[in-house]
Write a protein that holds these residues in place. Sequence first.
Motif, mmCIF file in Angstrom:
data_model
loop_
_atom_site.group_PDB
_atom_site.id
_atom_site.type_symbol
_atom_site.label_atom_id
_atom_site.label_comp_id
_atom_site.label_asym_id
_atom_site.label_seq_id
_atom_site.Cartn_x
_atom_site.Cartn_y
_atom_site.Cartn_z
ATOM 1 N N PRO A 147 55.257 -3.607 16.964
ATOM 2 C CA PRO A 147 54.713 -2.910 18.130
ATOM 3 C C PRO A 147 53.261 -2.515 17.861
ATOM 4 N N SER A 148 52.416 -2.587 18.875
ATOM 5 C CA SER A 148 50.996 -2.325 18.620
ATOM 6 C C SER A 148 50.278 -1.904 19.896
ATOM 7 N N VAL A 149 49.100 -1.357 19.692
ATOM 8 C CA VAL A 149 48.149 -1.061 20.766
ATOM 9 C C VAL A 149 46.859 -1.795 20.431
ATOM 10 N N GLN A 150 46.311 -2.537 21.400
ATOM 11 C CA GLN A 150 45.164 -3.400 21.145
ATOM 12 C C GLN A 150 43.981 -3.019 22.015
ATOM 13 N N LEU A 151 42.774 -3.140 21.452
ATOM 14 C CA LEU A 151 41.549 -2.919 22.214
ATOM 15 C C LEU A 151 41.209 -4.161 23.025
ATOM 16 N N ASN A 152 40.694 -3.957 24.234
ATOM 17 C CA ASN A 152 40.269 -5.077 25.071
ATOM 18 C C ASN A 152 38.753 -5.123 25.200
ATOM 19 N N ASP A 153 38.198 -4.232 26.034
ATOM 20 C CA ASP A 153 36.758 -4.259 26.300
ATOM 21 C C ASP A 153 36.191 -2.850 26.206
ATOM 22 N N LEU A 154 34.899 -2.787 25.890
ATOM 23 C CA LEU A 154 34.157 -1.531 25.914
ATOM 24 C C LEU A 154 33.393 -1.491 27.229
ATOM 25 N N LEU A 155 33.627 -0.453 28.033
ATOM 26 C CA LEU A 155 33.023 -0.370 29.354
ATOM 27 C C LEU A 155 31.530 -0.066 29.271
ATOM 28 N N ALA A 156 30.876 -0.060 30.435
ATOM 29 C CA ALA A 156 29.413 0.076 30.490
ATOM 30 C C ALA A 156 28.918 1.398 29.932
ATOM 31 N N ASP A 157 29.769 2.425 29.890
ATOM 32 C CA ASP A 157 29.325 3.711 29.346
ATOM 33 C C ASP A 157 29.276 3.708 27.819
ATOM 34 N N ASN A 158 29.685 2.585 27.213
ATOM 35 C CA ASN A 158 29.642 2.400 25.755
ATOM 36 C C ASN A 158 30.489 3.406 24.978
ATOM 37 N N GLN A 159 31.472 4.006 25.655
ATOM 38 C CA GLN A 159 32.353 4.935 24.945
ATOM 39 C C GLN A 159 33.813 4.844 25.392
ATOM 40 N N THR A 160 34.082 4.149 26.493
ATOM 41 C CA THR A 160 35.445 4.014 26.987
ATOM 42 C C THR A 160 35.946 2.599 26.712
ATOM 43 N N ALA A 161 37.038 2.511 25.980
ATOM 44 C CA ALA A 161 37.621 1.212 25.636
ATOM 45 C C ALA A 161 38.943 1.040 26.366
ATOM 46 N N THR A 162 39.096 -0.113 27.032
ATOM 47 C CA THR A 162 40.380 -0.418 27.666
ATOM 48 C C THR A 162 41.346 -0.950 26.600
ATOM 49 N N ARG A 163 42.647 -0.750 26.857
ATOM 50 C CA ARG A 163 43.642 -1.125 25.855
ATOM 51 C C ARG A 163 44.871 -1.740 26.519
ATOM 52 N N THR A 164 45.643 -2.455 25.737
ATOM 53 C CA THR A 164 46.959 -2.916 26.153
ATOM 54 C C THR A 164 47.963 -2.515 25.076
ATOM 55 N N ARG A 165 49.230 -2.414 25.489
ATOM 56 C CA ARG A 165 50.299 -2.072 24.556
ATOM 57 C C ARG A 165 51.254 -3.253 24.452
ATOM 58 N N VAL A 166 51.640 -3.576 23.240
ATOM 59 C CA VAL A 166 52.567 -4.677 22.994
ATOM 60 C C VAL A 166 53.853 -4.093 22.425
ATOM 61 N N PHE A 167 54.986 -4.421 23.037
ATOM 62 C CA PHE A 167 56.263 -3.952 22.518
ATOM 63 C C PHE A 167 57.277 -5.092 22.629
ATOM 64 N N ASP A 168 58.481 -4.841 22.134
ATOM 65 C CA ASP A 168 59.490 -5.902 22.048
ATOM 66 C C ASP A 168 58.883 -7.141 21.389
ATOM 67 N N ASN A 169 58.048 -6.892 20.377
ATOM 68 C CA ASN A 169 57.301 -7.958 19.699
ATOM 69 C C ASN A 169 58.069 -8.373 18.445
ATOM 70 N N ILE A 170 59.019 -9.266 18.613
ATOM 71 C CA ILE A 170 59.919 -9.671 17.529
ATOM 72 C C ILE A 170 59.659 -11.129 17.177
ATOM 73 N N ASP A 171 59.563 -11.388 15.897
ATOM 74 C CA ASP A 171 59.235 -12.732 15.430
ATOM 75 C C ASP A 171 60.147 -13.081 14.258
ATOM 76 N N ILE A 172 60.768 -14.249 14.318
ATOM 77 C CA ILE A 172 61.592 -14.761 13.223
ATOM 78 C C ILE A 172 61.094 -16.155 12.879
ATOM 79 N N ARG A 173 60.816 -16.413 11.607
ATOM 80 C CA ARG A 173 60.302 -17.712 11.171
ATOM 81 C C ARG A 173 61.006 -18.135 9.888
ATOM 82 N N ASN A 174 61.398 -19.391 9.845
ATOM 83 C CA ASN A 174 62.025 -19.951 8.653
ATOM 84 C C ASN A 174 61.327 -21.248 8.282
ATOM 85 N N ASN A 175 61.065 -21.412 6.996
ATOM 86 C CA ASN A 175 60.409 -22.624 6.516
ATOM 87 C C ASN A 175 61.222 -23.218 5.365
#
Length: 881
Positions: free
Chosen positions: A502-530
């Motif tokens: 699970p994570s929170v990610q930065l997207n863009d910095l707005l024109a005021d140079n201090q506000t950053a938009t974000r997205t949240r990622v959940f149910d982020n499950i990964d299984i890998r076998n090699n």
Amino acid sequence: MRVNLLFAVSSLLITLSSVTVADLADAEQPLSEKPNASSDEVKSEIHSVSEVQAYKTSATYLLRTPRNQNFVPQLSQVTSDVVSVTDVKVNNTDKGIELILITPNSVKLQVSGKTEGNSYIVDIPNARLQLASGESFRQEKPAAGIALVIVANVDASTLQVTVVGEANAPQVELFDSQIEGLVFGVTATISTAQQPTTTPDQTQPPQEKQPSIELEVTAPLDIYKVPNTSIGTKTDTPLRDIPQSIQVIPRQVWQDQGSDNLGDVLRNAGVAPPARFPSRFADEFPIRGFSNSFTNVFINGLRQSPAFSIIAPTDLTNLERVEVLKGPASVLYGRGNLSGFANLVTKQPLAEPYYNIQFTAGSYSYYRPSIDLSGPLTSDKKVLYRFNASYINSGSFLDFFNQERYLIAPVITAQLGNNTKLTLEGSYTQIRRPQEIGLPAKGTILPNPNGELPISRFLGEPSNPPEDRAVTQGSYSLEHRFNENWSLQNAFQITSVRQNVPSVQLNDLLADNQTATRTRVFDNIDIRNNYISDTSVTGRFKIGSIQHQLLAGFELSRYVQPLSKFTRVTAPSINIFNPIYDQIGGGTLVSRSNIKTKIDSLGFYAQDQISVVDNLKLVLGGRWDFTDFSQTNRLASTTTNQNDSVFSPRMGLVYQPSKAVSFYASYSRSFEPVVGIAADNSAFKPSFGTQYEVGAKTDLFDGKLSATLALYQFTLSNVTTPDLNNQGFSIQIGEQTSRGVELNLAGEILPGWNVITAYSYTDARITQDNNFPVGNLLPNQPVHLASLWTTYIIPKGNLQGLGFGFGLTYVGDQQVDSFNTLKLPSYIRADAALYYRHNNFNAALNIQNLFDKRYFEASNGDTQVYPALPLTAKFTLGWQF
């Protein structure tokens, strides 16, 4: 036609070959006591078994090395061909140890010995060590008075045995056994201070007076130079005989540096820092300008498939060395490996009991206990074990950050007869930590009108659950020797990754140079076998006067990602200068993904290492690969299938005008599958890497320091770029080229003074593209990169064992994107260390970023710039038993 690969591990039925035992009446031949005895004199001096046994239990000796006097005894019936030493045994005797070099059919060896300081060194010019593990042999403290025994290949036809005494050079008796091989009877020389006292009624035989010699720390105790590797050819070969730039970084280097991540280790080989994430977070790093989309990390010569290095960064606890191969490697290792890779070689079991306990504590509440245990499980020492474990608990310079990491790694080897060896190995790693999401470029590497951001600023959510990753790995390797020239190798490895991120990610910095938009990622499950299996046959033979070493084999692999899903929603924006946390909740759906991926691969390869004459060698090789890719999008109910078949060639030439100098030239190709379709509905072809390389390798300071100079040109073709005639599609007309110069040195300058240094100039550019400007530099690759690390251990006197270390790392400017609109500034980092090593105790103080330099080491766009560690100190205590 689609290639359907049935993945299975085939059972191997191997007939164990036996060695004919010669007549016991001629079982052992002691050498003449004469230091310059001729071969005829030695031939005439043959004793029966009973005479030899009586001799061994007596107090006399057949051959004793006078101090500071060299001798060259010659054994009888010396063969002109290179003899394989297939095993090394160390047995304890009442006088010290018995070191046995086992040869097939007890072939006799030519011996040249000398005494240097407290070391006794034997050169065997017609022999080569070929253990089942492919490793050189090393054993510390096999008996009282003997500090170290090393058996290693000097070059393709010379074997060297070094026995280091604790006080003086040991005395050596030589035998030629028709039952086993060459036998060294080693007796420790005890100094006057160590002589036991006697009472008047006790009598002692007269002792030969020996000059007192102070213990001197010599190169074998702290090795920075490794002469051989198997990663460039899949056969144990001296580096000077391989027409390719390869750097081997032994464990001693990163122990001296106090490193705990692979990124810092690889800088010793001139490799740039990880590209998209900081070195403490991931192992994804560019080599010669290119980062593979699959992976460029191997373990014991077996490929780790896709993105394992990003998911689970390497733990160094159970590693013996790191080998860095530069240039295309598909001829032996298949898909990916465009411009090189790093091979991680794990620790193997020891024949004698070994126990090492360490504890490290440092800045930001860092503490790390670790253990390394090894020894025999059976009295005959045919079954050995090794067990490594470590635990890390650490805070960070980042706010709200704490991580935990566990590793356990057992290994068992079993000698199944004289010619067959089986190794079983496993590891389990678990990591729990918050996601490190970086900082915007404005306020870090770019000016921001609102001020400068502190590097400790955390722009995620402290209440968000931490990442939870677990990696389980198991493998076996089997080697069977049919005779001294032919052998079979088979290895299988399975790696399984389970993660919830699970994570929170930065997207863009707005024109005021201090506000950053974000997205949240959940149910982020990964299984890998090699799953990967590699089987090969190696053989040596002659055609006329030309010596060949043939390698032929096949590799079968399957990568399965049965579940990879996530849900991404909008999240509240955050003020980067005045963050307010715990505002997460709800949000609008941005995207979802739920896919299943499978990649099956089958490769057939062959290689011939040809010695035309002693100083002229050729390497020729080729490989056919067949790859079957399928991916199912469960949300869209669609499946993509793609098949590729590719041939990868290799040619190399090595010319050696002297034993210490090699010149080489090579041509090789590599490939990487590209998934997708063009506008005409045709599947994309693989991208190809083509490289031309020339270079020189040399040994300095009597072979104690090695240097490699390489010049290369690497071209990547079939790069996808936007199709200007069909919107929304891509076309494979892109091209990227890297040209560079590399210099690497490693080894000992003077007794106790070791150094490892690297410099690379990498001009990696876009040479054809429909999107990015032609001529732009490739991102995440500095043009100039240099590193220097050196240590000095005081070899004698009252301060003996006290050591110092100092290092510098320079990383030049590197572009953040292919448009070259933003770059990470260059930096210089200084590190220092202080050591004390005495007998079984060691202590070390390591300081990284000595001058507390503020710099940024990685980036993933202009909203994810990652600060590096500020000044960090670690103190380590260790005991070895």
